[in-house]
Design an enzyme around this catalytic site. Sequence first.
Site, mmCIF file in Angstrom:
data_model
loop_
_atom_site.group_PDB
_atom_site.id
_atom_site.type_symbol
_atom_site.label_atom_id
_atom_site.label_comp_id
_atom_site.label_asym_id
_atom_site.label_seq_id
_atom_site.Cartn_x
_atom_site.Cartn_y
_atom_site.Cartn_z
ATOM 1 N N SER A 33 0.862 -1.186 0.000
ATOM 2 C CA SER A 33 0.000 0.000 0.000
ATOM 3 C C SER A 33 0.889 1.223 0.000
ATOM 4 C CB SER A 33 -0.860 0.001 1.262
ATOM 5 O OG SER A 33 -1.477 1.259 1.409
ATOM 6 N N TYR A 79 -1.340 -1.202 10.893
ATOM 7 C CA TYR A 79 -1.437 -1.647 9.502
ATOM 8 C C TYR A 79 -0.298 -1.111 8.627
ATOM 9 C CZ TYR A 79 -3.162 -1.956 4.692
ATOM 10 O OH TYR A 79 -3.273 -2.195 3.344
HETATM 11 N N1 LIG Z 1 -8.762 -1.672 -0.558
HETATM 12 C C1 LIG Z 1 -7.767 -0.792 -0.568
HETATM 13 O O1 LIG Z 1 -7.963 0.422 -0.757
HETATM 14 C C2 LIG Z 1 -6.332 -1.264 -0.393
HETATM 15 C C3 LIG Z 1 -5.317 -0.288 -0.488
HETATM 16 C C4 LIG Z 1 -3.986 -0.700 -0.347
HETATM 17 C C5 LIG Z 1 -3.684 -2.033 -0.147
HETATM 18 N N2 LIG Z 1 -4.695 -2.963 -0.051
HETATM 19 C C6 LIG Z 1 -4.317 -4.367 0.163
HETATM 20 O O2 LIG Z 1 -4.921 -5.162 -0.831
HETATM 21 C C7 LIG Z 1 -5.174 -6.471 -0.320
HETATM 22 C C8 LIG Z 1 -6.625 -6.847 -0.579
HETATM 23 O O3 LIG Z 1 -7.449 -5.880 0.049
HETATM 24 P P1 LIG Z 1 -9.016 -5.746 -0.251
HETATM 25 O O4 LIG Z 1 -9.325 -4.306 -0.196
HETATM 26 O O5 LIG Z 1 -9.407 -6.549 -1.425
HETATM 27 O O6 LIG Z 1 -9.579 -6.401 1.108
HETATM 28 P P2 LIG Z 1 -10.851 -7.354 1.396
HETATM 29 O O7 LIG Z 1 -11.954 -7.058 0.452
HETATM 30 O O8 LIG Z 1 -11.085 -7.230 2.854
HETATM 31 O O9 LIG Z 1 -10.272 -8.805 1.058
HETATM 32 C C9 LIG Z 1 -9.217 -9.338 1.829
HETATM 33 C C10 LIG Z 1 -9.071 -10.786 1.467
HETATM 34 O O10 LIG Z 1 -8.043 -11.349 2.285
HETATM 35 C C11 LIG Z 1 -8.557 -12.550 2.844
HETATM 36 N N3 LIG Z 1 -7.893 -12.911 4.084
HETATM 37 C C12 LIG Z 1 -7.801 -12.209 5.243
HETATM 38 N N4 LIG Z 1 -7.134 -12.921 6.160
HETATM 39 C C13 LIG Z 1 -6.811 -14.109 5.576
HETATM 40 C C14 LIG Z 1 -6.131 -15.253 5.999
HETATM 41 N N5 LIG Z 1 -5.638 -15.377 7.254
HETATM 42 N N6 LIG Z 1 -5.952 -16.268 5.121
HETATM 43 C C15 LIG Z 1 -6.440 -16.195 3.869
HETATM 44 N N7 LIG Z 1 -7.119 -15.135 3.391
HETATM 45 C C16 LIG Z 1 -7.307 -14.112 4.250
HETATM 46 C C17 LIG Z 1 -10.033 -12.285 3.034
HETATM 47 O O11 LIG Z 1 -10.724 -13.503 3.189
HETATM 48 P P3 LIG Z 1 -11.984 -13.590 4.215
HETATM 49 O O12 LIG Z 1 -13.072 -12.818 3.592
HETATM 50 O O13 LIG Z 1 -12.247 -15.056 4.267
HETATM 51 O O14 LIG Z 1 -11.506 -13.019 5.486
HETATM 52 C C18 LIG Z 1 -10.340 -11.597 1.723
HETATM 53 O O15 LIG Z 1 -10.506 -12.521 0.687
HETATM 54 C C19 LIG Z 1 -4.803 -6.432 1.170
HETATM 55 O O16 LIG Z 1 -3.508 -6.968 1.332
HETATM 56 C C20 LIG Z 1 -4.805 -4.937 1.495
HETATM 57 O O17 LIG Z 1 -3.928 -4.623 2.550
HETATM 58 C C21 LIG Z 1 -6.016 -2.592 -0.165
#
Ligand SMILES: NC(=O)c1ccc[n+]([C@@H]2O[C@H](COP(=O)([O-])OP(=O)(O)OC[C@H]3O[C@@H](n4cnc5c(N)ncnc54)[C@H](OP(=O)(O)O)[C@@H]3O)[C@@H](O)[C@H]2O)c1
Length: 241
Positions: A142, A164
């Site tokens: 991020s 985070y």
């Molecule tokens: N959204 C943003 O603006 C943003 C910005 C910068 C970086 N990111 C990064 O992008 C990535 C995805 O984010 P997102 O926004 O798509 O989040 P999200 O919609 O909350 O999805 C997160 C995913 O990670 C899975 N997960 C969490 N803990 C886990 C574990 N112990 N083992 C296996 N899977 C697990 C969740 O599964 P469950 O549903 O089963 O928990 C879900 O499929 C993350 O690494 C986040 O830090 C996001």
Amino acid sequence: MSETKIALVTGANKGIGYAIAGGLGALGYRVGVGACDEARREDAVEELRAAGVDAFGVPLDVTDDRSVTDAVEMVERAAGRLDALVDNAGISARWEQDPTTLDLDVVRTVVETNVLGVVRVTNAMLPLLRRSTAPRIVNLSSSVASLTRQTDPDIDVGPIMAAYSPTKSFLNAVTVHYARQFAGTNILINAACPGLVATDFTGFFGSRTPEQGAATPVRLATLPDGGPTGSFFEDDGVVPW
Ligand SMILES: NC(=O)c1ccc[n+]([C@@H]2O[C@H](COP(=O)([O-])OP(=O)(O)OC[C@H]3O[C@@H](n4cnc5c(N)ncnc54)[C@H](OP(=O)(O)O)[C@@H]3O)[C@@H](O)[C@H]2O)c1
């Protein structure tokens, strides 16, 4: 060896991970959908297949050694190797994280998933990646991991997330060390910032769609030989450390 490229995306049942799986599938990759929750994983696999993606479910909790070992065996049985690993699974635990009142259990939980989970999965999958002619690893980071941006008073980096954000800086540092270790091999590893994406993670705050957030990770997962390694990218180019 089969011509079809094989990818595994962790946390691919929703959000950016799901979009990365779809993006790689659209490029002809056979995609393992790594996720803990069985029902949501199988729904995602079904939806991806309906969209024409050759997807298969991989039960995976990145914080659990046994689960990761089982996932390796499953990918080995299903595909025999891995061409691209996208370490996408991540959590924030809490939106506001004041460093002066941090709950250490929150810090441990976030480190366990965002950093140790990536190392656990990456190292376990390495034997399968080494069977590829062009292994690629992408770690979802991020821009809040960027110490350069965090310390620039002219940049709005959002709320203080003292658990985070440092986990993603830690992950970036780990990515650099992997790249150093892989020097001279065909393995390319990079960190990717998806931008601010409307997902469960952000409470659907953010102007970018999961597909837009997936663009840089997909590009890095499909880099040609000789491409960059040990770097940190967003759509507009390199993110400063
Ligand atoms: N959204 C943003 O603006 C943003 C910005 C910068 C970086 N990111 C990064 O992008 C990535 C995805 O984010 P997102 O926004 O798509 O989040 P999200 O919609 O909350 O999805 C997160 C995913 O990670 C899975 N997960 C969490 N803990 C886990 C574990 N112990 N083992 C296996 N899977 C697990 C969740 O599964 P469950 O549903 O089963 O928990 C879900 O499929 C993350 O690494 C986040 O830090 C996001």
